[in-house]
Design an enzyme around this catalytic site. Structure first.
Site, PDB file in Angstrom:
ATOM      1  CB  SER A   1      -0.935  -0.106   1.270  1.00  0.00           C
ATOM      2  OG  SER A   1      -1.758   1.094   1.405  1.00  0.00           O
TER       3      SER A   1
ATOM      4  CE1 TYR B   1       0.269   4.867  -5.883  1.00  0.00           C
ATOM      5  CE2 TYR B   1       0.677   6.633  -4.258  1.00  0.00           C
ATOM      6  CZ  TYR B   1       0.683   5.443  -4.690  1.00  0.00           C
ATOM      7  OH  TYR B   1       1.824   4.661  -4.085  1.00  0.00           O
TER       8      TYR B   1
HETATM    9  N1  LIG Z   1       8.091   4.842  -4.670  1.00  0.00           N
HETATM   10  C1  LIG Z   1       7.315   5.436  -3.738  1.00  0.00           C
HETATM   11  O1  LIG Z   1       7.396   6.631  -3.272  1.00  0.00           O
HETATM   12  C2  LIG Z   1       6.187   4.780  -3.171  1.00  0.00           C
HETATM   13  C3  LIG Z   1       5.554   5.214  -2.026  1.00  0.00           C
HETATM   14  C4  LIG Z   1       4.634   4.184  -1.430  1.00  0.00           C
HETATM   15  C5  LIG Z   1       4.344   3.236  -2.057  1.00  0.00           C
HETATM   16  N2  LIG Z   1       4.668   2.620  -3.364  1.00  0.00           N
HETATM   17  C6  LIG Z   1       4.169   1.640  -3.763  1.00  0.00           C
HETATM   18  O2  LIG Z   1       5.289   0.701  -4.038  1.00  0.00           O
HETATM   19  C7  LIG Z   1       5.106  -0.121  -5.108  1.00  0.00           C
HETATM   20  C8  LIG Z   1       6.152  -0.450  -5.988  1.00  0.00           C
HETATM   21  O3  LIG Z   1       6.466   0.830  -6.527  1.00  0.00           O
HETATM   22  P1  LIG Z   1       7.965   1.119  -6.855  1.00  0.00           P
HETATM   23  O4  LIG Z   1       8.199   2.628  -5.987  1.00  0.00           O
HETATM   24  O5  LIG Z   1       8.867   0.152  -6.530  1.00  0.00           O
HETATM   25  O6  LIG Z   1       8.073   1.758  -8.102  1.00  0.00           O
HETATM   26  P2  LIG Z   1       8.679   0.817  -9.656  1.00  0.00           P
HETATM   27  O7  LIG Z   1      10.030   1.034  -9.392  1.00  0.00           O
HETATM   28  O8  LIG Z   1       8.166   2.016 -10.606  1.00  0.00           O
HETATM   29  O9  LIG Z   1       7.985  -0.259  -9.569  1.00  0.00           O
HETATM   30  C9  LIG Z   1       6.684  -0.558  -9.975  1.00  0.00           C
HETATM   31  C10 LIG Z   1       6.389  -2.226 -10.213  1.00  0.00           C
HETATM   32  O10 LIG Z   1       5.450  -2.446 -10.689  1.00  0.00           O
HETATM   33  C11 LIG Z   1       5.240  -3.107 -12.119  1.00  0.00           C
HETATM   34  N3  LIG Z   1       3.952  -2.874 -12.548  1.00  0.00           N
HETATM   35  C12 LIG Z   1       3.363  -1.838 -13.070  1.00  0.00           C
HETATM   36  N4  LIG Z   1       2.128  -2.025 -13.593  1.00  0.00           N
HETATM   37  C13 LIG Z   1       1.982  -3.332 -13.654  1.00  0.00           C
HETATM   38  C14 LIG Z   1       1.160  -4.257 -14.242  1.00  0.00           C
HETATM   39  N5  LIG Z   1       0.116  -3.607 -14.909  1.00  0.00           N
HETATM   40  N6  LIG Z   1       1.466  -5.528 -14.146  1.00  0.00           N
HETATM   41  C15 LIG Z   1       2.629  -5.966 -13.706  1.00  0.00           C
HETATM   42  N7  LIG Z   1       3.514  -5.228 -13.182  1.00  0.00           N
HETATM   43  C16 LIG Z   1       3.190  -3.800 -13.185  1.00  0.00           C
HETATM   44  C17 LIG Z   1       6.760  -2.458 -12.694  1.00  0.00           C
HETATM   45  O11 LIG Z   1       7.164  -3.503 -13.597  1.00  0.00           O
HETATM   46  P3  LIG Z   1       6.788  -3.525 -15.138  1.00  0.00           P
HETATM   47  O12 LIG Z   1       6.610  -2.147 -15.723  1.00  0.00           O
HETATM   48  O13 LIG Z   1       7.961  -4.221 -15.768  1.00  0.00           O
HETATM   49  O14 LIG Z   1       5.417  -4.246 -15.320  1.00  0.00           O
HETATM   50  C18 LIG Z   1       7.479  -2.598 -11.394  1.00  0.00           C
HETATM   51  O15 LIG Z   1       8.023  -3.475 -11.395  1.00  0.00           O
HETATM   52  C19 LIG Z   1       3.914   0.290  -6.039  1.00  0.00           C
HETATM   53  O16 LIG Z   1       2.560  -0.479  -5.553  1.00  0.00           O
HETATM   54  C20 LIG Z   1       3.635   1.706  -5.240  1.00  0.00           C
HETATM   55  O17 LIG Z   1       2.480   2.162  -5.319  1.00  0.00           O
HETATM   56  C21 LIG Z   1       5.742   3.217  -3.760  1.00  0.00           C
END
Ligand SMILES: NC(=O)c1ccc[n+]([C@@H]2O[C@H](COP(=O)([O-])OP(=O)(O)OC[C@H]3O[C@@H](n4cnc5c(N)ncnc54)[C@H](OP(=O)(O)O)[C@@H]3O)[C@@H](O)[C@H]2O)c1
Length: 262
Positions: free
Chosen positions: A135, A149
């Site tokens: 989350s 979001y």
């Molecule tokens: N970075 C932040 O500040 C932050 C803060 C709070 C929560 N989060 C959460 O952390 C999680 C991971 O994000 P991250 O920060 O690590 O960003 P990220 O580096 O952009 O990683 C997102 C991952 O999700 C995958 N993805 C996106 N759409 C997809 C789909 N339709 N099917 C399968 N895979 C999909 C992407 O892979 P592909 O593009 O190869 O499919 C990638 O591996 C997310 O749920 C995000 O909401 C992030």
């Protein structure tokens, strides 16, 4: 362990952290090349890695992910529903298609994954039966320009809480993860140029907190514990929270007006 969204950021860092302590990993996302790169890092640590290309928006691809995971590994102990993305836009500027796409991946993608995961975890003898859901700290707050979001993240948090209670009698653990701004590809995809000012931690720090929760299961993981307290205060003082968020919205508006003029 099965991880969605394992091709970059928090998912990739979690795969590596878990491999370091002896776990074999099924890595899934849409970009095969990036997944193969993470798989290489897992194998270099002496653990097994299986790559399954899967778009969490698609029912049949998520079902196939768990079939392939069981066929390759013979068991699944932990599932991390992590795939997701952000969108930097006001509620009014978010189109219907953008709104629905965001929910399709972040919320329904998570639901699909959990619904396929539970029977597989049930069928794993003496398994850990641990579901983790990525989350966000934004699950607690309507952050300006991240409203839709934040709504997907609140929805994920709601099902995590319900499933935690519903499955406890079967020995399941359900943990929601609530990172604050993390240095990943997230802000590139969300379309916010000023992302780095919102970044307070690395993906490796989030992965470390997730690993701790796998070792000692708990309801929620807040990799920055101060954020948990801040959200508690935000609930107790909604007027103060509204004032702070109004100022944030005003600053963003000014930045946008400034960049239009330049
Ligand atoms: N970075 C932040 O500040 C932050 C803060 C709070 C929560 N989060 C959460 O952390 C999680 C991971 O994000 P991250 O920060 O690590 O960003 P990220 O580096 O952009 O990683 C997102 C991952 O999700 C995958 N993805 C996106 N759409 C997809 C789909 N339709 N099917 C399968 N895979 C999909 C992407 O892979 P592909 O593009 O190869 O499919 C990638 O591996 C997310 O749920 C995000 O909401 C992030």
């Amino acid at each position: 362990m099965v991880i969605t969204g394992a091709s970059s950021g928090i998912g990739a860092a979690t795969a590596v952290a878990c491999a370091k302590v002896g776990m074999d990993i099924v890595l899934s996302a849409r970009r095969r090349e990036k997944l193969e790169d993470v798989a290489g890092q897992v194998r270099a640590l002496g653990r097994r890695a299986v790559v399954v290309v899967c778009d969490v928006d698609e029912d049949h691809e998520v079902a196939a992910l768990f079939e392939e995971a069981m066929a390759a590994m013979g068991r699944v102990d932990v599932v991390f529903a992590n795939a997701g993305y952000g969108l930097f836009a006001s509620v009014l500027d978010t189109t219907d298609a953008e709104h629905r796409a965001l929910f399709e991946t972040n919320y329904f993608g998570t639901v699909r994954c959990l619904q396929c995961a539970v029977p597989v975890l049930r069928s794993t003898p003496d398994g850990l039966k641990h579901l983790l859901i990525c989350s966000s700290a934004a699950s607690e707050l309507g952050v300006p320009m991240f409203g839709p979001y934040a709504a997907t993240k609140a929805a994920q948090d709601a099902i995590a809480g319900a499933m935690r209670a519903e499955l406890a009698h079967e020995g399941f653990w359900v943990t929601s993860i609530h990172p604050v701004g993390t240095a990943t590809e997230f802000f590139d995809h969300a379309g916010r140029a000023e992302g780095p000012s919102l970044v307070f931690q690395t993906a490796e720090q989030v992965a470390g907190a997730i690993l701790k929760a796998i070792r000692r299961p708990r309801a929620e993981v807040w990799p920055k514990p101060l954020a948990r307290w801040a959200m508690g205060l935000a609930t107790v003082w909604p007027g103060l929270t509204a004032w702070i968020l109004r100022r944030e919205a005003r600053n963003i508006r000014r930045q946008q007006e400034g960049s239009k003029k330049n």
